[in-house]
Design a protein around this motif. Sequence first.
Motif, PDB file in Angstrom:
ATOM      1  N   PRO B  53       4.773  50.566   2.114  1.00 14.98           N
ATOM      2  CA  PRO B  53       4.223  51.421   3.063  1.00 14.98           C
ATOM      3  C   PRO B  53       4.043  50.466   4.166  1.00 14.98           C
ATOM      4  CG  PRO B  53       2.303  52.496   1.280  1.00 14.98           C
ATOM      5  CD  PRO B  53       3.392  51.158   1.121  1.00 14.98           C
ATOM      6  N   GLY B  54       2.945  48.888   3.666  1.00 14.28           N
ATOM      7  CA  GLY B  54       2.543  47.600   4.557  1.00 14.28           C
ATOM      8  C   GLY B  54       1.013  48.104   4.436  1.00 14.28           C
ATOM      9  N   THR B  55      -0.426  48.707   5.551  1.00 12.38           N
ATOM     10  CA  THR B  55      -0.902  49.790   5.826  1.00 12.38           C
ATOM     11  C   THR B  55      -1.278  50.715   5.514  1.00 12.38           C
ATOM     12  OG1 THR B  55      -0.966  49.460   9.007  1.00 12.38           O
ATOM     13  CG2 THR B  55      -1.692  47.268   7.284  1.00 12.38           C
ATOM     14  N   ARG B  56       0.154  51.401   5.496  1.00 12.37           N
ATOM     15  CA  ARG B  56      -0.206  52.999   5.739  1.00 12.37           C
ATOM     16  C   ARG B  56      -0.244  53.436   4.551  1.00 12.37           C
ATOM     17  NH1 ARG B  56       3.847  57.259   8.933  1.00 12.37           N
ATOM     18  NH2 ARG B  56       3.482  59.095   8.022  1.00 12.37           N
ATOM     19  N   PHE B  57      -1.669  54.080   4.718  1.00 13.76           N
ATOM     20  CA  PHE B  57      -1.378  54.538   3.372  1.00 13.76           C
ATOM     21  C   PHE B  57      -1.460  56.779   3.438  1.00 13.76           C
ATOM     22  CE2 PHE B  57      -5.223  53.144   4.428  1.00 13.76           C
ATOM     23  CZ  PHE B  57      -6.192  54.118   4.696  1.00 13.76           C
ATOM     24  N   SER B  58      -1.413  57.262   4.491  1.00 12.85           N
ATOM     25  CA  SER B  58      -1.612  58.260   4.331  1.00 12.85           C
ATOM     26  C   SER B  58      -0.190  59.693   5.022  1.00 12.85           C
ATOM     27  CB  SER B  58      -2.323  59.135   5.950  1.00 12.85           C
ATOM     28  OG  SER B  58      -3.747  58.440   5.990  1.00 12.85           O
ATOM     29  N   ALA B  59      -0.182  60.508   3.753  1.00 12.54           N
ATOM     30  CA  ALA B  59       1.045  61.326   4.138  1.00 12.54           C
ATOM     31  C   ALA B  59       1.011  62.389   5.258  1.00 12.54           C
ATOM     32  CB  ALA B  59       1.332  62.330   3.237  1.00 12.54           C
ATOM     33  N   ALA B  60       2.445  63.116   5.805  1.00 11.27           N
ATOM     34  CA  ALA B  60       2.054  63.397   7.613  1.00 11.27           C
ATOM     35  C   ALA B  60       1.191  64.486   7.228  1.00 11.27           C
ATOM     36  CB  ALA B  60       3.088  64.014   7.263  1.00 11.27           C
ATOM     37  N   ASP B  61       0.795  65.279   5.968  1.00 10.52           N
ATOM     38  CA  ASP B  61      -0.157  66.125   6.571  1.00 10.52           C
ATOM     39  C   ASP B  61      -1.809  65.929   5.679  1.00 10.52           C
ATOM     40  OD1 ASP B  61      -0.674  65.485   3.245  1.00 10.52           O
ATOM     41  OD2 ASP B  61      -0.742  67.631   2.511  1.00 10.52           O
ATOM     42  N   GLY B  62      -1.843  63.896   5.836  1.00 11.66           N
ATOM     43  CA  GLY B  62      -3.084  63.656   5.559  1.00 11.66           C
ATOM     44  C   GLY B  62      -3.414  63.037   4.091  1.00 11.66           C
ATOM     45  N   THR B  63      -2.969  63.273   3.575  1.00 10.88           N
ATOM     46  CA  THR B  63      -2.887  62.635   1.800  1.00 10.88           C
ATOM     47  C   THR B  63      -3.136  61.575   2.028  1.00 10.88           C
ATOM     48  OG1 THR B  63      -1.707  65.438   1.257  1.00 10.88           O
ATOM     49  CG2 THR B  63      -1.948  63.977  -0.484  1.00 10.88           C
ATOM     50  N   ASP B  64      -4.270  61.180   1.287  1.00 14.88           N
ATOM     51  CA  ASP B  64      -4.444  59.857   0.839  1.00 14.88           C
ATOM     52  C   ASP B  64      -3.562  60.099  -0.439  1.00 14.88           C
ATOM     53  OD1 ASP B  64      -4.731  57.595  -0.260  1.00 14.88           O
ATOM     54  OD2 ASP B  64      -7.443  57.784   0.442  1.00 14.88           O
ATOM     55  N   VAL B  65      -2.216  59.015  -0.009  1.00 10.72           N
ATOM     56  CA  VAL B  65      -1.243  58.988  -0.917  1.00 10.72           C
ATOM     57  C   VAL B  65      -1.633  57.737  -2.346  1.00 10.72           C
ATOM     58  CG1 VAL B  65       1.158  59.297   0.019  1.00 10.72           C
ATOM     59  CG2 VAL B  65       0.050  56.969  -0.115  1.00 10.72           C
ATOM     60  N   ARG B  66      -2.471  56.969  -1.836  1.00 10.46           N
ATOM     61  CA  ARG B  66      -3.489  56.004  -3.298  1.00 10.46           C
ATOM     62  C   ARG B  66      -4.407  56.757  -4.274  1.00 10.46           C
ATOM     63  NH1 ARG B  66      -6.810  52.805   0.850  1.00 10.46           N
ATOM     64  NH2 ARG B  66      -7.376  55.080   1.047  1.00 10.46           N
ATOM     65  N   ASN B  67      -4.814  58.172  -3.593  1.00 17.56           N
ATOM     66  CA  ASN B  67      -5.259  59.252  -4.794  1.00 17.56           C
ATOM     67  C   ASN B  67      -4.797  59.927  -5.727  1.00 17.56           C
ATOM     68  OD1 ASN B  67      -7.759  59.146  -5.592  1.00 17.56           O
ATOM     69  ND2 ASN B  67      -9.127  59.379  -3.701  1.00 17.56           N
ATOM     70  N   TYR B  68      -5.651  60.778  -6.528  1.00 14.73           N
ATOM     71  CA  TYR B  68      -4.914  61.359  -7.255  1.00 14.73           C
ATOM     72  C   TYR B  68      -3.930  62.848  -6.733  1.00 14.73           C
ATOM     73  CZ  TYR B  68      -7.255  59.353 -11.485  1.00 14.73           C
ATOM     74  OH  TYR B  68      -7.673  58.637 -12.775  1.00 14.73           O
ATOM     75  N   GLY B  69      -2.795  63.382  -7.915  1.00 15.87           N
ATOM     76  CA  GLY B  69      -3.114  64.794  -6.775  1.00 15.87           C
ATOM     77  C   GLY B  69      -1.496  64.687  -6.548  1.00 15.87           C
ATOM     78  N   GLY B  70      -1.245  66.018  -6.357  1.00 18.10           N
ATOM     79  CA  GLY B  70       0.210  66.231  -5.498  1.00 18.10           C
ATOM     80  C   GLY B  70       1.186  66.344  -6.624  1.00 18.10           C
ATOM     81  N   LEU B  71       1.417  67.049  -7.486  1.00 21.61           N
ATOM     82  CA  LEU B  71       2.213  67.220  -8.296  1.00 21.61           C
ATOM     83  C   LEU B  71       3.371  68.000  -8.293  1.00 21.61           C
ATOM     84  CD1 LEU B  71       1.148  69.187 -11.515  1.00 21.61           C
ATOM     85  CD2 LEU B  71       1.892  67.202 -11.206  1.00 21.61           C
ATOM     86  N   HIS B  72       3.550  68.521  -6.705  1.00 17.71           N
ATOM     87  CA  HIS B  72       4.986  68.385  -6.285  1.00 17.71           C
ATOM     88  C   HIS B  72       5.189  67.769  -5.668  1.00 17.71           C
ATOM     89  CE1 HIS B  72       3.309  72.952  -5.659  1.00 17.71           C
ATOM     90  NE2 HIS B  72       4.644  72.913  -5.695  1.00 17.71           N
ATOM     91  N   GLY B  73       4.548  66.246  -5.246  1.00 17.27           N
ATOM     92  CA  GLY B  73       5.342  65.714  -4.287  1.00 17.27           C
ATOM     93  C   GLY B  73       5.498  65.329  -3.599  1.00 17.27           C
ATOM     94  N   LEU B  74       5.215  64.168  -2.345  1.00 18.02           N
ATOM     95  CA  LEU B  74       5.476  64.466  -1.024  1.00 18.02           C
ATOM     96  C   LEU B  74       6.235  65.524   0.159  1.00 18.02           C
ATOM     97  CD1 LEU B  74       4.290  60.755  -0.084  1.00 18.02           C
ATOM     98  CD2 LEU B  74       3.361  62.741  -0.004  1.00 18.02           C
ATOM     99  N   PRO B  75       6.425  66.359   0.772  1.00 18.24           N
ATOM    100  CA  PRO B  75       6.930  67.191   0.935  1.00 18.24           C
ATOM    101  C   PRO B  75       8.253  66.794   1.661  1.00 18.24           C
ATOM    102  CG  PRO B  75       4.418  67.832   1.223  1.00 18.24           C
ATOM    103  CD  PRO B  75       4.351  66.587   0.646  1.00 18.24           C
TER     104      PRO B  75
END
Lengths: 422, 422
Positions: B53-75
């Motif tokens: 993703p280049g320099t971006r690491f936030s999902a649409a809802d603000g989740t930091d995609v670099r960290n743990y969590g989000g078992l459902h996967g990105l909405p």
Amino acid sequence: MTTELSPDALSGLLDRARQDYEALVGRGLSLDLTRGKPAPEQLDLSGELLALPGTRFSAADGTDVRNYGGLHGLPELREIFAEVLQVPVAQLLAAGNSSLELMHDCLVHALLSVVPGAESRWVEQERIAFLCPVPGYDRHFALCERFGIDMIPVPMTPEGPDMDAVERLVAEDPSVKGIWCVPKYSNPDGVSYSDATVARLAAMPTAAPDFRIFWDNAYAVHHLTDEPVEIADLLGACADAGHPDRAFVFGSTSKITAAGAGVAFFGSSPANVTWLLANNAKRSIGPDKINQLRHVLFLKDADGVRAHMEGQRALLQPKFEAVARILDAELGGTGLATWTSPRGGYFVTLQVPDGCAKEVVRRAAEAGIVLTPAGATHPYGDDPRDAVIRIAPSYPGLAELEQAIEGLAVCVRLVGYEQRAR
Amino acid sequence: MTTELSPDALSGLLDRARQDYEALVGRGLSLDLTRGKPAPEQLDLSGELLALPGTRFSAADGTDVRNYGGLHGLPELREIFAEVLQVPVAQLLAAGNSSLELMHDCLVHALLSVVPGAESRWVEQERIAFLCPVPGYDRHFALCERFGIDMIPVPMTPEGPDMDAVERLVAEDPSVKGIWCVPKYSNPDGVSYSDATVARLAAMPTAAPDFRIFWDNAYAVHHLTDEPVEIADLLGACADAGHPDRAFVFGSTSKITAAGAGVAFFGSSPANVTWLLANNAKRSIGPDKINQLRHVLFLKDADGVRAHMEGQRALLQPKFEAVARILDAELGGTGLATWTSPRGGYFVTLQVPDGCAKEVVRRAAEAGIVLTPAGATHPYGDDPRDAVIRIAPSYPGLAELEQAIEGLAVCVRLVGYEQRAR
């Protein structure tokens, strides 16, 4: 942990604790110390990863990392972590994004296939039990619970699990098939296994011919001091002791690069590696080699890993120092608590008077400070003394962390003095 | 497939085939048609992924995609593929890098946990069997074999599996717990299931209360013509028929973006999704969300997926046309072979006279042309008629592919005429 207090003195301390707690609740905090998550600043250290591998898609041997295949994982990545994890490259696999997944899958494969040395699949056996050094890591315990594996707690000592207990339990009971170990900077109490412990684990006779040490070396390079702890080489020791297939070594970069988007490793004897590969080959055509190449380009070599971890330490050490400073200032001399001073890893263990941990966690939650549930450090969530609280200082900012630990100390005083006053 | 030939005519044809084969061997080829691997040019279409993703690491809802969590996967990723895979977003999970892993894990969880509707864990049952439409995908069969699941072959028809046979088998035998389906552009014969087949699969009474359709929609958007095939919505049909938990839908981007570094999907009923998540939660703290964000930024939306697949088609279609052209020129009218003309997917199925497939594959290998082993398209590697050969045209360059198919045709003539001459 008890000190003599006059009734008046106790009453005064309790009053002050109640006032402090009221004030704490009044602040309306919302702080989370539950999990060992890296802070955003730690993740920023690996910012380059996000744009890698850039335009490159060839591994060192010319493999196109975008395509299928390569179940072993990229050799150049395994080379970097062979040293870190004390596993010969040929016996080290690089896999997907978490060692927890590998541990889960090793259990699944042992349950549903015959692990080297076993007489039958574990699922066919009446009872399977694992030794669980306590306090320990709740996700290990959750795996056992999920698969119906009985858990036998073994106390931790400053040198690792109580080896007298371990040796006795594994010698007498063939249904004891494994032990969970976090051998360096253990979760949660920061203990590193002594050389003697490693030697005894490798050499001890076991009633089960298929006994396995699940060696979760999660914090291999996660130092917090100038004197990195080195532990003995379990895999080598097992081979030397005539038990080459005993050790399953796990590691990952979850707390080195990106938590959830790192790479994980499995190291073991040639027979175990062949066994895991054969089972993995049914599940997968190969791991995410682009992410593996990304990690190679970013970390470069074992020295690169160590240099990177210096940056992590610079961010984490002040937080651990703050925890120690505040606990000392607020609880030192009260006789209400002891705590660990880890030389690495991700956690501080706070020990409160027996019967108080759950209540401290409850009161903290009411004041907006969420802690790992009391008991989580023990199998089935049951800490028989109700005395252990795990503190995870990594994620909050320093100011928030200080607020949270100050608030936690208030809760310990409140609950501790309430208990004494009863 | 037989035509009348005079002994002289046959002898002439056999002589020519032998000469051609001798010449073929003399060319010293080294060509590989074994697996459905994307060609480098196909992978180049996703070249941008390598720097995202280049320099971006936030999902649409603000989740930091670099960290743990989000078992459902990105909405936002699930949103894109909900349409592609015909699964409501809320019932679709985005996971790691392969649907094969998800299929494996669903079997593991059904074996070791109680799947919704089941009376017990599958591992506790005397016998578990799956229906296997043949020809089919060898990796499905390998999973069954690995877990001791009996395989019952069911013939494919131009509309999907022979539903009379399927309905009879599932109605009478409660040990039949599942069926493998590749419903669109099936592996290997390119069949797409008719609406009637989907409706019957959804509605049929099954003796097993926990029967599951493993719906491996691997080629959902992998069209090779201007008229994309659309299949009926199995998940919706199952719900409408009162069997909401019957369908497990799988998909991945392995043959959309990067093979082995893509993202995979699982879609099912709310009860099944809850079941899988609960089991996954023990195995993982979350999928690689950086890779999921990477895919969102690259593919953008379902239209983006379709536009991208036009590029894939532009590369694949000429290869499939070359296969058809050469087989027609070399084997048309010989009565020695028939072959499929798939409208999508990754394979051509070549049918040779009974008893000839293994020998054709052996002769081709001797001439340096490696094919998928004959029989691989059937459970236990056993094609009872020994007649089916799977051709995977995607990976070689066009010139190499043409050489390989020409060589394969020589082998078919050689083996076919040898058989007739016996």
